[in-house]
Write a protein that holds these residues in place. Sequence first.
Motif, mmCIF file in Angstrom:
data_model
loop_
_atom_site.group_PDB
_atom_site.id
_atom_site.type_symbol
_atom_site.label_atom_id
_atom_site.label_comp_id
_atom_site.label_asym_id
_atom_site.label_seq_id
_atom_site.Cartn_x
_atom_site.Cartn_y
_atom_site.Cartn_z
ATOM 1 N N VAL A 1 1.142 -1.299 0.087
ATOM 2 C CA VAL A 1 0.231 0.324 0.141
ATOM 3 C C VAL A 1 1.040 0.714 0.087
ATOM 4 O O VAL A 1 1.737 0.975 1.393
ATOM 5 C CB VAL A 1 -1.185 -0.173 1.266
ATOM 6 N N LEU A 2 1.047 1.964 -0.830
ATOM 7 C CA LEU A 2 1.459 3.548 -0.818
ATOM 8 C C LEU A 2 0.723 4.343 -0.992
ATOM 9 O O LEU A 2 -0.084 4.453 -0.831
ATOM 10 C CB LEU A 2 2.180 3.533 -2.381
ATOM 11 N N ASP A 3 0.814 4.832 -0.952
ATOM 12 C CA ASP A 3 -0.030 6.861 -0.428
ATOM 13 C C ASP A 3 0.856 7.803 -1.242
ATOM 14 O O ASP A 3 1.286 7.750 -1.235
ATOM 15 C CB ASP A 3 -0.163 7.260 1.478
ATOM 16 N N TRP A 4 -0.156 8.364 -1.880
ATOM 17 C CA TRP A 4 -0.066 9.097 -2.972
ATOM 18 C C TRP A 4 -0.680 10.850 -2.891
ATOM 19 O O TRP A 4 -1.787 10.944 -2.536
ATOM 20 C CB TRP A 4 -0.632 8.808 -4.954
ATOM 21 N N SER A 5 0.235 11.338 -2.706
ATOM 22 C CA SER A 5 -0.739 12.926 -2.930
ATOM 23 C C SER A 5 -0.227 13.720 -4.220
ATOM 24 O O SER A 5 0.433 13.833 -4.468
ATOM 25 C CB SER A 5 0.136 14.219 -1.768
ATOM 26 N N GLU B 1 10.221 19.490 -9.279
ATOM 27 C CA GLU B 1 10.809 19.051 -8.985
ATOM 28 C C GLU B 1 11.478 17.355 -8.074
ATOM 29 O O GLU B 1 11.906 16.665 -9.429
ATOM 30 C CB GLU B 1 12.016 19.753 -8.169
ATOM 31 N N THR B 2 10.019 16.796 -7.399
ATOM 32 C CA THR B 2 10.946 16.018 -6.836
ATOM 33 C C THR B 2 9.441 14.676 -7.100
ATOM 34 O O THR B 2 9.283 13.545 -6.078
ATOM 35 C CB THR B 2 11.104 16.474 -5.463
ATOM 36 N N ASP B 3 8.172 15.075 -7.191
ATOM 37 C CA ASP B 3 7.236 14.453 -6.928
ATOM 38 C C ASP B 3 6.218 13.990 -8.056
ATOM 39 O O ASP B 3 6.974 14.571 -9.553
ATOM 40 C CB ASP B 3 5.758 15.459 -6.485
ATOM 41 N N ILE B 4 5.998 13.385 -8.789
ATOM 42 C CA ILE B 4 5.238 12.279 -9.627
ATOM 43 C C ILE B 4 4.072 12.174 -9.762
ATOM 44 O O ILE B 4 3.112 12.405 -8.861
ATOM 45 C CB ILE B 4 5.941 10.721 -9.624
ATOM 46 N N SER B 5 3.421 12.130 -11.218
ATOM 47 C CA SER B 5 1.750 12.191 -11.024
ATOM 48 C C SER B 5 1.149 10.726 -10.912
ATOM 49 O O SER B 5 2.472 9.803 -10.826
ATOM 50 C CB SER B 5 1.553 12.530 -12.744
ATOM 51 N N LEU B 6 0.043 10.818 -10.688
ATOM 52 C CA LEU B 6 -0.372 9.355 -10.483
ATOM 53 C C LEU B 6 -0.543 8.302 -11.237
ATOM 54 O O LEU B 6 0.339 6.836 -11.337
ATOM 55 C CB LEU B 6 -1.887 9.362 -9.669
ATOM 56 N N PRO B 7 -0.685 8.819 -12.793
ATOM 57 C CA PRO B 7 -0.398 7.383 -13.882
ATOM 58 C C PRO B 7 1.034 7.755 -13.254
ATOM 59 O O PRO B 7 0.494 5.785 -14.223
ATOM 60 C CB PRO B 7 -0.926 8.831 -15.383
ATOM 61 N N GLU C 1 -1.221 -5.686 -9.548
ATOM 62 C CA GLU C 1 -2.383 -5.638 -10.722
ATOM 63 C C GLU C 1 -1.904 -3.930 -9.683
ATOM 64 O O GLU C 1 -2.366 -4.021 -8.419
ATOM 65 C CB GLU C 1 -3.618 -6.062 -9.553
ATOM 66 N N VAL C 2 -2.241 -2.707 -10.551
ATOM 67 C CA VAL C 2 -1.904 -1.982 -9.942
ATOM 68 C C VAL C 2 -3.609 -0.820 -9.693
ATOM 69 O O VAL C 2 -3.647 -0.568 -10.660
ATOM 70 C CB VAL C 2 -1.238 -0.822 -10.052
ATOM 71 N N LYS C 3 -4.319 -0.761 -8.604
ATOM 72 C CA LYS C 3 -5.091 -0.068 -8.076
ATOM 73 C C LYS C 3 -5.165 1.090 -7.522
ATOM 74 O O LYS C 3 -3.954 1.891 -6.916
ATOM 75 C CB LYS C 3 -6.293 -0.769 -7.931
ATOM 76 N N SER C 4 -5.899 2.152 -7.925
ATOM 77 C CA SER C 4 -6.770 3.579 -6.553
ATOM 78 C C SER C 4 -7.474 4.057 -6.202
ATOM 79 O O SER C 4 -7.818 3.828 -7.331
ATOM 80 C CB SER C 4 -5.086 5.115 -7.792
ATOM 81 N N ASP C 5 -7.367 4.039 -5.163
ATOM 82 C CA ASP C 5 -8.478 4.137 -4.540
ATOM 83 C C ASP C 5 -8.401 5.791 -3.234
ATOM 84 O O ASP C 5 -7.375 5.519 -3.154
ATOM 85 C CB ASP C 5 -9.277 3.733 -4.149
ATOM 86 N N TYR C 6 -9.753 6.597 -3.034
ATOM 87 C CA TYR C 6 -9.233 7.758 -2.374
ATOM 88 C C TYR C 6 -8.581 7.027 -0.657
ATOM 89 O O TYR C 6 -7.764 7.259 0.036
ATOM 90 C CB TYR C 6 -10.224 8.863 -2.120
ATOM 91 N N ARG C 7 -9.146 5.171 -0.305
ATOM 92 C CA ARG C 7 -8.613 4.724 0.809
ATOM 93 C C ARG C 7 -8.455 4.005 0.254
ATOM 94 O O ARG C 7 -8.763 3.174 -1.020
ATOM 95 C CB ARG C 7 -10.172 4.969 1.796
ATOM 96 N N TYR C 8 -7.710 2.556 1.250
ATOM 97 C CA TYR C 8 -7.616 1.807 0.969
ATOM 98 C C TYR C 8 -9.054 0.206 1.287
ATOM 99 O O TYR C 8 -9.970 0.431 1.457
ATOM 100 C CB TYR C 8 -6.469 0.674 2.195
#
Length: 87
Positions: free
Chosen positions: A32-36, A42-48, A78-85
């Motif tokens: 589980v990773l947390d993305w904001s 310079e350091t951040d990465i987009s969700l896609p 399998e990589v999924k994203s959601d606003y919560r786990y």
Amino acid sequence: REIFFSVMKDVAQTFAPHKNVALVGQFHDELVLDWSPITDVETDISLPAAKQKLKAAMTSGFDPWKPQILPGFPLEAEVKSDYRYTK
């Protein structure tokens, strides 16, 4: 188990340069990773891009094992994203 933890270490190292992504948990065979959202270009990465990078790290991130012990044995992720786990 050793392969999974080796991959988890690789994932943590892969995202270390990105301040908006953090490895926050491991549940059985899941990471589980947390993305904001991006605040520092310079350091951040987009969700896609993060999802693509995660899939690459999960499916080929265990090079020390692959050639010697498990030739031709790719891991599938399998990589999924959601606003919560979610399961």
